[in-house]
Design an enzyme around this catalytic site. Sequence first.
Site, PDB file in Angstrom:
ATOM      1  CB  SER A 135      18.449  15.743  32.661  1.00  0.00           C
ATOM      2  OG  SER A 135      18.211  15.432  31.314  1.00  0.00           O
ATOM      3  CE  LYS A 161      19.714  18.117  29.767  1.00  0.00           C
ATOM      4  NZ  LYS A 161      21.189  18.038  29.759  1.00  0.00           N
ATOM      5  CE  LYS A 163      18.577  14.560  27.938  1.00  0.00           C
ATOM      6  NZ  LYS A 163      19.853  14.947  27.280  1.00  0.00           N
ATOM      7  CG  ASP A 189      20.123  18.116  25.958  1.00  0.00           C
ATOM      8  OD1 ASP A 189      20.492  18.332  24.778  1.00  0.00           O
ATOM      9  OD2 ASP A 189      20.774  17.402  26.754  1.00  0.00           O
ATOM     10  CD  GLU A 214      22.419  20.161  27.163  1.00  0.00           C
ATOM     11  OE1 GLU A 214      21.542  20.417  28.025  1.00  0.00           O
ATOM     12  OE2 GLU A 214      23.254  19.258  27.313  1.00  0.00           O
ATOM     13  CG  ASP A 239      26.205  17.847  25.861  1.00  0.00           C
ATOM     14  OD1 ASP A 239      27.357  17.385  25.882  1.00  0.00           O
ATOM     15  OD2 ASP A 239      25.241  17.226  26.377  1.00  0.00           O
ATOM     16  CE  LYS A 263      26.590  15.854  29.169  1.00  0.00           C
ATOM     17  NZ  LYS A 263      25.862  15.106  28.121  1.00  0.00           N
ATOM     18  N   GLY A 291      25.911  15.956  32.890  1.00  0.00           N
ATOM     19  CA  GLY A 291      25.986  14.643  33.536  1.00  0.00           C
ATOM     20  C   GLY A 291      25.804  13.553  32.513  1.00  0.00           C
TER      21      GLY A 291
HETATM   22  O1  OSB Z   1      22.850  15.243  26.761  1.00  0.00           O
HETATM   23  O2  OSB Z   1      23.059  15.926  28.730  1.00  0.00           O
HETATM   24  C1  OSB Z   1      22.906  14.986  27.949  1.00  0.00           C
HETATM   25  C2  OSB Z   1      22.395  11.759  29.913  1.00  0.00           C
HETATM   26  C3  OSB Z   1      23.100  10.870  29.130  1.00  0.00           C
HETATM   27  C4  OSB Z   1      23.682  11.320  27.968  1.00  0.00           C
HETATM   28  C5  OSB Z   1      23.577  12.652  27.594  1.00  0.00           C
HETATM   29  C6  OSB Z   1      22.878  13.553  28.388  1.00  0.00           C
HETATM   30  C7  OSB Z   1      22.251  13.081  29.545  1.00  0.00           C
HETATM   31  C8  OSB Z   1      21.410  13.917  30.396  1.00  0.00           C
HETATM   32  C9  OSB Z   1      21.260  13.514  31.848  1.00  0.00           C
HETATM   33  O3  OSB Z   1      20.787  14.862  30.010  1.00  0.00           O
HETATM   34  C10 OSB Z   1      22.302  14.142  32.706  1.00  0.00           C
HETATM   35  C11 OSB Z   1      22.349  13.527  34.086  1.00  0.00           C
HETATM   36  O4  OSB Z   1      21.422  13.729  34.854  1.00  0.00           O
HETATM   37  O5  OSB Z   1      23.341  12.836  34.382  1.00  0.00           O
HETATM   38 MG    MG Z   2      23.077  17.344  26.575  1.00  0.00          MG
END
Ligand code: OSB
Ligand code: MG
Length: 368
Positions: A135, A161, A163, A189, A214, A239, A263, A291
């Site tokens: 991510s 992915k 953001k 995302d 996402e 999510d 998650k 994650g």
């Molecule tokens: O929305 O998936 C998410 C990290 C912290 C809070 C929300 C998210 C995320 C990530 C990173 O996208 C996921 C990871 O690499 O642990």
């Molecule tokens: Mg997410």
Amino acid sequence: MKLTGIEMRRIRMPLVAPFRTSFGTETERDVLLLRAVTDEAEGWGECVAMSDPLYSSEYVEAAADVLRRYLVPALAARPPAAATAVAPALQRFKGHRMAKAALETAVLDAELRGSGRSFARELGATRERVPCGVSVGIMDSVPALLDAVGGYLAQGYVRIKLKIEPGWDVAPVRAVRERFGDEVLLQVDANTAYTVGDAPLLAALDPFGLLLIEQPLDEEDVLGHVELSRRVRTPICLDESIVSARAAADAIRLGACSIINVKPGRVGGYLEARRIHDVCAANGIPVWCGGMLETGLGRAANVALAALPGFTLPGDTSASDRYFRTDVTAPFVLEDGHLPVPAGPGLGVEPIPEILAEITTASEWLPL
Ligand code: OSB
Ligand code: MG
């Protein structure tokens, strides 16, 4: 198995680089770890709540408070003979799923270590290694993003992915496609940053062949996601909205999403996460493991979950060095774009005592 108490431990771990999302920028993790002590073994649970209530309503101080004030005392009143008894004992307290998940995980880890069974075996994993995505946070510029993505691809990550947020969406996606080609598995995302009125903007992502978008809309805007699914060709993945197996079943029935990010912290634990896997498998909905910037402890359990047969898309199960210079366990290292599924009892990993001592900022013993 007889539970004798829970240790709550806070650890501070700087991130290797700031991680910016549409909800904020993280520069370090302030993690709550639970250690369940039983007459047979000890187990660990990592609470994934973040420092501030920006991803969801939960935050680490609230998790510590509800554990101390309600959840651990509820177990004291109804001592669980097995991890499956934890969620029922906590059920009358609303919400706080990340805190509940950490407690159930610690008890489950103790139970499994005591009987020599691994998380992977217990959850029903069918693979010995899992393909990994990464991510990538919002950056200050497109060249900085391309450098970051190029670095991760060179390390072997099999899926990227990005953001996104309004103002950082079509341009970064186009730039990544132009530089790295159409073959790269790519998804985005939004962490709830858009509204259904942004449908035309999100439809502008359609030509780039993304795996999924996402959580574009608010956590509670399930019908907005239904509407958006009709107006955008890219598959919608949820999510934040999926807080339980029931929420997953409802979202699928309504047509709010065609893919789900699982998650365990968000849904109250690994046992509920497996139920979501099962609901999705029964409905032909692909899932992948999300994650929350976990340490090696949470990562071990996530990798075990990601090895279940319905997890058909690469997860946000990145290597330790994507997050931390020093992990609290032996580091998870990417091998050919995959992480190995731990096979030892319980989580199959444990905190390294010297490292744990060094990064601990507080600890508290809650007797049962
Ligand atoms: O929305 O998936 C998410 C990290 C912290 C809070 C929300 C998210 C995320 C990530 C990173 O996208 C996921 C990871 O690499 O642990
Ligand atoms: Mg997410």
